[in-house]
Scaffold this motif. Structure first.
Motif, mmCIF file in Angstrom:
data_model
loop_
_atom_site.group_PDB
_atom_site.id
_atom_site.type_symbol
_atom_site.label_atom_id
_atom_site.label_comp_id
_atom_site.label_asym_id
_atom_site.label_seq_id
_atom_site.Cartn_x
_atom_site.Cartn_y
_atom_site.Cartn_z
ATOM 1 N N THR A 127 0.835 -1.242 -0.002
ATOM 2 C CA THR A 127 -0.013 0.114 0.006
ATOM 3 C C THR A 127 0.796 1.077 -0.072
ATOM 4 O OG1 THR A 127 -1.852 -1.135 1.281
ATOM 5 C CG2 THR A 127 -1.883 1.319 1.212
ATOM 6 N N GLY A 128 1.719 1.210 0.760
ATOM 7 C CA GLY A 128 2.744 2.506 0.939
ATOM 8 C C GLY A 128 3.433 2.595 -0.477
ATOM 9 N N LEU A 129 3.873 1.731 -0.967
ATOM 10 C CA LEU A 129 4.617 1.892 -2.427
ATOM 11 C C LEU A 129 3.788 2.233 -3.501
ATOM 12 C CD1 LEU A 129 6.836 -1.087 -1.758
ATOM 13 C CD2 LEU A 129 7.558 1.019 -1.858
ATOM 14 N N VAL A 130 2.396 2.009 -3.507
ATOM 15 C CA VAL A 130 1.701 2.435 -4.523
ATOM 16 C C VAL A 130 0.680 3.524 -4.187
ATOM 17 C CG1 VAL A 130 1.677 0.186 -5.545
ATOM 18 C CG2 VAL A 130 -0.286 0.619 -4.268
ATOM 19 N N LEU A 131 0.543 3.971 -3.014
ATOM 20 C CA LEU A 131 -0.473 4.782 -2.571
ATOM 21 C C LEU A 131 -0.501 5.934 -3.474
ATOM 22 C CD1 LEU A 131 -2.826 5.572 -0.682
ATOM 23 C CD2 LEU A 131 -1.140 6.379 1.002
ATOM 24 N N ASP A 132 0.471 6.558 -3.969
ATOM 25 C CA ASP A 132 0.454 7.709 -4.564
ATOM 26 C C ASP A 132 -0.390 7.649 -5.984
ATOM 27 O OD1 ASP A 132 2.591 6.150 -5.739
ATOM 28 O OD2 ASP A 132 3.590 7.883 -6.594
ATOM 29 N N ARG A 133 -0.353 6.578 -6.475
ATOM 30 C CA ARG A 133 -1.133 6.246 -7.558
ATOM 31 C C ARG A 133 -2.483 6.557 -7.249
ATOM 32 N NH1 ARG A 133 2.880 7.221 -10.193
ATOM 33 N NH2 ARG A 133 3.874 5.645 -11.736
ATOM 34 N N LEU A 134 -3.098 6.242 -6.215
ATOM 35 C CA LEU A 134 -4.447 6.292 -5.578
ATOM 36 C C LEU A 134 -4.856 7.943 -5.128
ATOM 37 C CD1 LEU A 134 -3.834 3.163 -4.473
ATOM 38 C CD2 LEU A 134 -6.185 3.468 -3.941
ATOM 39 N N LEU A 135 -3.766 8.573 -4.770
ATOM 40 C CA LEU A 135 -3.913 9.853 -4.269
ATOM 41 C C LEU A 135 -4.188 10.764 -5.560
ATOM 42 C CD1 LEU A 135 -0.958 10.131 -1.722
ATOM 43 C CD2 LEU A 135 -3.397 9.794 -1.223
ATOM 44 N N GLU A 136 -4.063 10.415 -6.580
ATOM 45 C CA GLU A 136 -4.204 11.399 -7.654
ATOM 46 C C GLU A 136 -5.520 11.218 -8.253
ATOM 47 O OE1 GLU A 136 -1.128 9.934 -10.442
ATOM 48 O OE2 GLU A 136 0.572 10.580 -9.202
ATOM 49 N N VAL A 137 -6.212 10.408 -7.692
ATOM 50 C CA VAL A 137 -7.568 9.742 -8.396
ATOM 51 C C VAL A 137 -8.644 10.281 -7.275
ATOM 52 C CG1 VAL A 137 -8.956 7.927 -9.234
ATOM 53 C CG2 VAL A 137 -6.579 7.896 -9.539
ATOM 54 N N PRO A 138 -9.485 11.293 -7.748
ATOM 55 C CA PRO A 138 -10.710 11.526 -6.732
ATOM 56 C C PRO A 138 -11.382 10.266 -6.575
ATOM 57 C CG PRO A 138 -10.312 13.051 -8.494
ATOM 58 C CD PRO A 138 -9.298 12.177 -8.691
ATOM 59 N N GLY A 139 -12.050 9.914 -5.422
ATOM 60 C CA GLY A 139 -12.845 8.926 -5.116
ATOM 61 C C GLY A 139 -12.262 7.772 -5.168
ATOM 62 N N SER A 140 -10.832 7.564 -4.874
ATOM 63 C CA SER A 140 -10.047 6.267 -4.734
ATOM 64 C C SER A 140 -10.250 5.895 -3.391
ATOM 65 C CB SER A 140 -8.681 6.624 -5.214
ATOM 66 O OG SER A 140 -8.092 7.450 -4.587
ATOM 67 N N ARG A 141 -10.242 4.355 -3.243
ATOM 68 C CA ARG A 141 -10.450 3.692 -1.915
ATOM 69 C C ARG A 141 -9.494 2.804 -1.662
ATOM 70 N NH1 ARG A 141 -16.890 3.434 -1.322
ATOM 71 N NH2 ARG A 141 -17.370 5.514 -2.121
ATOM 72 N N VAL A 142 -9.006 2.655 -0.511
ATOM 73 C CA VAL A 142 -8.033 1.375 -0.014
ATOM 74 C C VAL A 142 -8.947 0.547 0.774
ATOM 75 C CG1 VAL A 142 -6.285 0.535 1.207
ATOM 76 C CG2 VAL A 142 -5.989 2.465 -0.064
ATOM 77 N N VAL A 143 -9.175 -0.717 0.573
ATOM 78 C CA VAL A 143 -10.143 -1.556 1.166
ATOM 79 C C VAL A 143 -9.308 -2.637 1.895
ATOM 80 C CG1 VAL A 143 -12.066 -3.464 1.273
ATOM 81 C CG2 VAL A 143 -12.203 -1.083 -0.431
ATOM 82 N N VAL A 144 -9.354 -2.860 3.129
ATOM 83 C CA VAL A 144 -8.684 -3.734 3.705
ATOM 84 C C VAL A 144 -9.630 -4.600 4.403
ATOM 85 C CG1 VAL A 144 -7.030 -4.286 5.918
ATOM 86 C CG2 VAL A 144 -6.977 -1.852 4.403
ATOM 87 N N VAL A 145 -9.265 -6.084 3.924
ATOM 88 C CA VAL A 145 -10.452 -7.015 4.258
ATOM 89 C C VAL A 145 -9.716 -7.698 5.814
ATOM 90 C CG1 VAL A 145 -11.133 -9.478 3.817
ATOM 91 C CG2 VAL A 145 -10.556 -7.702 1.847
#
Length: 303
Positions: A127-145
Protein backbone atom coordinates in the motif's frame (compact mmCIF):
# COMPACT_ATOMS: atom_id res chain seq x y z
CA UNK A 1 -33.67 -3.46 0.66
CA UNK A 2 -30.57 -5.67 1.02
CA UNK A 3 -27.43 -4.44 -0.76
CA UNK A 4 -26.19 -6.86 -3.41
CA UNK A 5 -23.77 -7.09 -6.33
CA UNK A 6 -26.47 -5.53 -8.48
CA UNK A 7 -25.91 -2.28 -6.54
CA UNK A 8 -22.29 -1.95 -7.68
CA UNK A 9 -22.28 1.04 -10.05
CA UNK A 10 -20.49 1.12 -13.38
CA UNK A 11 -16.71 0.84 -13.08
CA UNK A 12 -15.91 1.82 -16.66
CA UNK A 13 -12.49 3.44 -16.92
CA UNK A 14 -11.49 2.45 -13.38
CA UNK A 15 -8.51 0.34 -12.35
CA UNK A 16 -8.94 -2.06 -9.42
CA UNK A 17 -6.09 -4.04 -7.87
CA UNK A 18 -7.13 -7.15 -5.93
CA UNK A 19 -4.53 -9.14 -4.01
CA UNK A 20 -5.17 -12.86 -3.77
CA UNK A 21 -7.61 -12.75 -6.68
CA UNK A 22 -6.98 -16.26 -7.98
CA UNK A 23 -9.70 -17.82 -5.79
CA UNK A 24 -12.27 -17.25 -3.08
CA UNK A 25 -13.23 -13.75 -2.05
CA UNK A 26 -10.66 -12.08 -4.28
CA UNK A 27 -11.85 -13.90 -7.39
CA UNK A 28 -15.50 -13.10 -6.66
CA UNK A 29 -14.62 -9.46 -6.07
CA UNK A 30 -12.71 -9.31 -9.35
CA UNK A 31 -15.56 -10.94 -11.28
CA UNK A 32 -18.10 -8.36 -10.12
CA UNK A 33 -15.80 -5.42 -10.85
CA UNK A 34 -14.99 -6.77 -14.31
CA UNK A 35 -18.68 -7.27 -15.03
CA UNK A 36 -19.14 -3.55 -14.28
CA UNK A 37 -16.42 -2.64 -16.78
CA UNK A 38 -13.32 -2.22 -14.61
CA UNK A 39 -9.77 -3.12 -15.52
CA UNK A 40 -8.97 -5.58 -12.73
CA UNK A 41 -5.37 -6.34 -11.80
CA UNK A 42 -5.10 -9.80 -10.25
CA UNK A 43 -2.15 -9.55 -7.87
CA UNK A 44 -1.32 -13.16 -7.06
CA UNK A 45 1.51 -15.39 -5.94
CA UNK A 46 0.80 -18.44 -8.14
CA UNK A 47 1.10 -17.53 -11.85
CA UNK A 48 -0.73 -20.61 -13.16
CA UNK A 49 -3.73 -20.15 -10.91
CA UNK A 50 -3.72 -16.42 -11.60
CA UNK A 51 -3.81 -17.07 -15.36
CA UNK A 52 -6.76 -19.42 -14.93
CA UNK A 53 -8.55 -16.81 -12.81
CA UNK A 54 -7.85 -14.15 -15.42
CA UNK A 55 -9.67 -16.30 -17.95
CA UNK A 56 -12.70 -16.45 -15.69
CA UNK A 57 -12.63 -12.73 -14.87
CA UNK A 58 -12.10 -11.74 -18.49
CA UNK A 59 -15.37 -13.41 -19.47
CA UNK A 60 -17.28 -10.96 -17.25
CA UNK A 61 -16.80 -8.08 -19.67
CA UNK A 62 -13.96 -6.05 -18.20
CA UNK A 63 -10.22 -6.44 -18.61
CA UNK A 64 -8.12 -8.79 -16.47
CA UNK A 65 -4.42 -8.04 -15.97
CA UNK A 66 -1.89 -10.14 -14.06
CA UNK A 67 0.63 -8.95 -11.48
CA UNK A 68 3.05 -11.30 -9.70
CA UNK A 69 2.90 -10.59 -5.96
CA UNK A 70 4.10 -12.69 -3.04
CA UNK A 71 3.20 -10.82 0.13
CA UNK A 72 5.55 -13.05 2.14
CA UNK A 73 8.54 -11.46 0.41
CA UNK A 74 9.34 -7.76 0.56
CA UNK A 75 11.48 -8.14 -2.56
CA UNK A 76 8.41 -9.42 -4.40
CA UNK A 77 6.27 -6.65 -2.92
CA UNK A 78 8.70 -3.98 -4.12
CA UNK A 79 8.99 -5.55 -7.57
CA UNK A 80 5.20 -5.80 -7.91
CA UNK A 81 4.71 -2.20 -6.80
CA UNK A 82 7.32 -0.99 -9.30
CA UNK A 83 5.68 -2.95 -12.11
CA UNK A 84 2.23 -1.67 -11.21
CA UNK A 85 3.48 1.90 -11.19
CA UNK A 86 5.12 1.40 -14.57
CA UNK A 87 2.01 -0.10 -16.17
CA UNK A 88 -0.65 2.15 -14.65
CA UNK A 89 -0.62 5.88 -13.99
CA UNK A 90 -3.72 5.59 -11.78
CA UNK A 91 -5.34 3.14 -9.39
CA UNK A 92 -8.93 3.69 -8.32
CA UNK A 93 -9.39 0.77 -5.94
CA UNK A 94 -6.89 -1.28 -3.95
CA UNK A 95 -8.25 -4.39 -2.24
CA UNK A 96 -5.87 -5.78 0.39
CA UNK A 97 -7.57 -9.16 0.33
CA UNK A 98 -4.95 -11.94 0.21
CA UNK A 99 -4.00 -13.83 3.33
CA UNK A 100 -3.08 -17.05 5.08
CA UNK A 101 -5.00 -18.53 7.97
CA UNK A 102 -3.99 -20.98 10.70
CA UNK A 103 -0.76 -22.42 9.24
CA UNK A 104 1.82 -24.18 11.36
CA UNK A 105 4.49 -21.81 12.63
CA UNK A 106 6.60 -20.42 9.85
CA UNK A 107 8.39 -17.29 8.72
CA UNK A 108 8.34 -15.13 5.63
CA UNK A 109 11.38 -14.57 3.45
CA UNK A 110 12.20 -11.57 5.65
CA UNK A 111 11.90 -13.44 8.95
CA UNK A 112 8.44 -12.26 9.99
CA UNK A 113 5.90 -14.64 11.50
CA UNK A 114 4.03 -15.94 8.46
CA UNK A 115 0.51 -14.71 9.23
CA UNK A 116 1.52 -11.26 10.44
CA UNK A 117 4.07 -10.91 7.66
CA UNK A 118 1.66 -11.90 4.89
CA UNK A 119 -1.65 -10.53 6.12
CA UNK A 120 -0.41 -7.23 7.50
CA UNK A 121 3.22 -6.32 6.79
CA UNK A 122 3.13 -7.35 3.13
CA UNK A 123 -0.03 -5.34 2.53
CA UNK A 124 1.30 -2.41 4.56
CA UNK A 125 4.39 -2.24 2.36
CA UNK A 126 2.51 -2.72 -0.90
CA UNK A 127 0.00 0.00 0.00
CA UNK A 128 2.74 2.45 0.91
CA UNK A 129 4.59 1.81 -2.34
CA UNK A 130 1.58 2.37 -4.62
CA UNK A 131 -0.51 4.84 -2.61
CA UNK A 132 0.53 7.84 -4.67
CA UNK A 133 -1.20 6.25 -7.67
CA UNK A 134 -4.46 6.41 -5.70
CA UNK A 135 -3.92 9.88 -4.25
CA UNK A 136 -4.10 11.32 -7.75
CA UNK A 137 -7.60 9.89 -8.32
CA UNK A 138 -10.71 11.52 -6.79
CA UNK A 139 -12.89 8.92 -5.09
CA UNK A 140 -10.18 6.28 -4.87
CA UNK A 141 -10.30 3.82 -1.99
CA UNK A 142 -8.11 1.37 -0.11
CA UNK A 143 -10.17 -1.56 1.17
CA UNK A 144 -8.58 -3.76 3.82
CA UNK A 145 -10.17 -7.15 4.40
CA UNK A 146 -10.18 -8.07 8.08
CA UNK A 147 -11.92 -10.95 9.86
CA UNK A 148 -14.26 -11.81 12.70
CA UNK A 149 -11.26 -13.59 14.23
CA UNK A 150 -9.75 -10.23 15.17
CA UNK A 151 -12.05 -10.59 18.20
CA UNK A 152 -9.70 -13.24 19.56
CA UNK A 153 -7.05 -10.56 20.11
CA UNK A 154 -8.97 -9.23 23.10
CA UNK A 155 -5.89 -7.85 24.79
CA UNK A 156 -4.80 -5.89 21.74
CA UNK A 157 -1.57 -6.25 19.77
CA UNK A 158 1.12 -8.18 21.60
CA UNK A 159 3.96 -5.80 20.85
CA UNK A 160 6.22 -7.68 23.28
CA UNK A 161 6.08 -10.78 21.07
CA UNK A 162 4.92 -9.47 17.72
CA UNK A 163 6.52 -12.33 15.77
CA UNK A 164 5.16 -15.05 18.10
CA UNK A 165 8.68 -16.26 18.87
CA UNK A 166 7.97 -16.98 22.54
CA UNK A 167 4.58 -18.61 22.04
CA UNK A 168 2.69 -19.49 18.88
CA UNK A 169 -0.99 -20.18 18.45
CA UNK A 170 -2.42 -20.64 14.96
CA UNK A 171 -5.68 -18.91 15.88
CA UNK A 172 -4.04 -16.35 18.15
CA UNK A 173 -1.52 -15.26 15.51
CA UNK A 174 -4.24 -15.02 12.89
CA UNK A 175 -6.32 -12.90 15.24
CA UNK A 176 -3.33 -10.62 15.80
CA UNK A 177 -2.78 -10.23 12.06
CA UNK A 178 -6.44 -9.36 11.49
CA UNK A 179 -6.43 -6.86 14.36
CA UNK A 180 -3.34 -5.38 12.70
CA UNK A 181 -5.36 -4.97 9.49
CA UNK A 182 -7.90 -2.87 11.36
CA UNK A 183 -5.36 -0.80 13.27
CA UNK A 184 -3.66 -0.12 9.94
CA UNK A 185 -6.77 0.95 8.04
CA UNK A 186 -7.96 3.25 10.82
CA UNK A 187 -4.55 4.93 11.12
CA UNK A 188 -4.25 5.19 7.34
CA UNK A 189 -7.63 6.91 7.19
CA UNK A 190 -6.61 9.34 9.94
CA UNK A 191 -3.54 10.30 7.95
CA UNK A 192 -5.46 10.59 4.68
CA UNK A 193 -8.02 12.85 6.32
CA UNK A 194 -5.31 15.02 7.90
CA UNK A 195 -3.75 15.42 4.46
CA UNK A 196 -7.17 16.28 2.98
CA UNK A 197 -6.59 13.50 0.46
CA UNK A 198 -9.18 12.47 -2.09
CA UNK A 199 -8.52 8.84 -1.17
CA UNK A 200 -10.22 7.07 1.74
CA UNK A 201 -9.49 3.81 3.57
CA UNK A 202 -12.31 1.44 4.49
CA UNK A 203 -12.39 -1.96 6.22
CA UNK A 204 -14.56 -5.01 5.57
CA UNK A 205 -14.89 -8.61 6.64
CA UNK A 206 -16.60 -11.56 4.92
CA UNK A 207 -18.21 -13.19 7.93
CA UNK A 208 -17.96 -16.96 7.79
CA UNK A 209 -17.43 -17.73 4.12
CA UNK A 210 -16.55 -20.92 2.27
CA UNK A 211 -13.08 -20.35 0.81
CA UNK A 212 -9.73 -22.12 0.62
CA UNK A 213 -8.37 -20.33 3.70
CA UNK A 214 -8.98 -23.39 5.87
CA UNK A 215 -6.46 -25.43 3.84
CA UNK A 216 -3.79 -24.99 6.53
CA UNK A 217 -5.92 -26.56 9.26
CA UNK A 218 -5.18 -30.13 10.34
CA UNK A 219 -7.24 -32.65 8.34
CA UNK A 220 -9.56 -33.49 11.23
CA UNK A 221 -10.35 -29.80 11.79
CA UNK A 222 -11.10 -29.34 8.08
CA UNK A 223 -13.53 -32.26 8.20
CA UNK A 224 -15.17 -30.91 11.35
CA UNK A 225 -15.53 -27.50 9.74
CA UNK A 226 -17.21 -28.97 6.67
CA UNK A 227 -19.62 -31.03 8.77
CA UNK A 228 -20.38 -28.74 11.72
CA UNK A 229 -19.57 -25.13 10.83
CA UNK A 230 -20.18 -24.58 7.14
CA UNK A 231 -23.73 -25.99 6.97
CA UNK A 232 -24.85 -23.77 9.87
CA UNK A 233 -22.90 -20.54 9.49
CA UNK A 234 -20.94 -20.34 6.25
CA UNK A 235 -22.06 -18.47 3.16
CA UNK A 236 -20.75 -18.76 -0.42
CA UNK A 237 -17.66 -16.77 -1.38
CA UNK A 238 -19.69 -14.56 -3.71
CA UNK A 239 -21.79 -13.47 -0.72
CA UNK A 240 -18.70 -13.05 1.46
CA UNK A 241 -17.21 -10.66 -1.09
CA UNK A 242 -20.11 -8.21 -0.81
CA UNK A 243 -18.87 -6.28 2.26
CA UNK A 244 -15.61 -5.49 0.43
CA UNK A 245 -17.49 -4.50 -2.72
CA UNK A 246 -19.80 -2.24 -0.75
CA UNK A 247 -16.87 -0.64 1.07
CA UNK A 248 -15.25 0.02 -2.30
CA UNK A 249 -18.18 1.17 -4.41
CA UNK A 250 -21.10 2.38 -2.28
CA UNK A 251 -21.35 6.15 -2.69
CA UNK A 252 -22.40 6.42 0.96
CA UNK A 253 -19.32 4.64 2.33
CA UNK A 254 -16.92 6.84 4.24
CA UNK A 255 -13.31 6.53 5.30
CA UNK A 256 -12.73 4.65 8.53
CA UNK A 257 -15.94 2.65 8.29
CA UNK A 258 -16.19 -1.13 8.63
CA UNK A 259 -18.55 -3.37 6.67
CA UNK A 260 -19.63 -6.93 7.42
CA UNK A 261 -22.64 -9.28 7.15
CA UNK A 262 -25.77 -8.27 9.00
CA UNK A 263 -26.86 -11.78 9.99
CA UNK A 264 -26.28 -13.80 13.16
CA UNK A 265 -23.08 -12.65 14.86
CA UNK A 266 -22.01 -11.10 11.54
CA UNK A 267 -21.37 -14.56 10.12
CA UNK A 268 -23.55 -14.27 7.02
CA UNK A 269 -26.02 -12.04 5.21
CA UNK A 270 -26.14 -8.80 3.26
CA UNK A 271 -23.40 -6.23 3.99
CA UNK A 272 -23.95 -3.39 6.41
CA UNK A 273 -21.97 -1.08 8.67
CA UNK A 274 -20.58 -2.92 11.70
CA UNK A 275 -18.20 -2.18 14.57
CA UNK A 276 -14.89 -3.82 15.35
CA UNK A 277 -13.67 -4.49 18.89
CA UNK A 278 -12.77 -1.59 21.21
CA UNK A 279 -9.04 -2.40 21.09
CA UNK A 280 -9.04 -1.78 17.33
CA UNK A 281 -9.96 1.87 17.93
CA UNK A 282 -7.00 2.47 20.27
CA UNK A 283 -5.22 5.35 18.53
CA UNK A 284 -2.01 4.80 20.49
CA UNK A 285 -1.88 1.17 19.29
CA UNK A 286 -2.66 2.28 15.73
CA UNK A 287 0.22 4.75 15.75
CA UNK A 288 2.61 2.32 17.43
CA UNK A 289 1.86 -0.43 14.91
CA UNK A 290 2.33 2.05 12.07
CA UNK A 291 5.76 3.04 13.38
CA UNK A 292 6.81 -0.59 13.95
CA UNK A 293 5.54 -1.58 10.50
CA UNK A 294 7.56 1.17 8.85
CA UNK A 295 10.66 0.09 10.72
CA UNK A 296 10.19 -3.60 9.83
CA UNK A 297 9.40 -3.06 6.15
CA UNK A 298 11.46 0.05 5.45
CA UNK A 299 8.48 1.51 3.59
CA UNK A 300 7.25 5.05 4.13
CA UNK A 301 3.96 6.62 3.08
CA UNK A 302 3.23 9.85 1.19
CA UNK A 303 0.73 10.84 3.91
Amino acid sequence: MAWSAADVPTQNGRVAVVTGANSGLGLETAKVLAARGATVVLACRDPKRAAAAAGVVGKQGGTAELLALDLASLDSVRAAAAELRERFDRVDLLFNNAGVMFPAYGKTADGFELQLGTNHLGHFAFTGLVLDRLLEVPGSRVVVVASLVHRFARGGMNFDDLQSERRYSRIGAYGQSKLANLLFVYELQRRLAAAEARTVAVAAHPGCSSTELTRHLPAWMQRASRVLVEPLLAQPAEQGALPSLRAATDAQAQGGQYYGPRGFQQTRGAPQLVRSTPVSYDTAAQQRLWTVSQELTGVGFPV
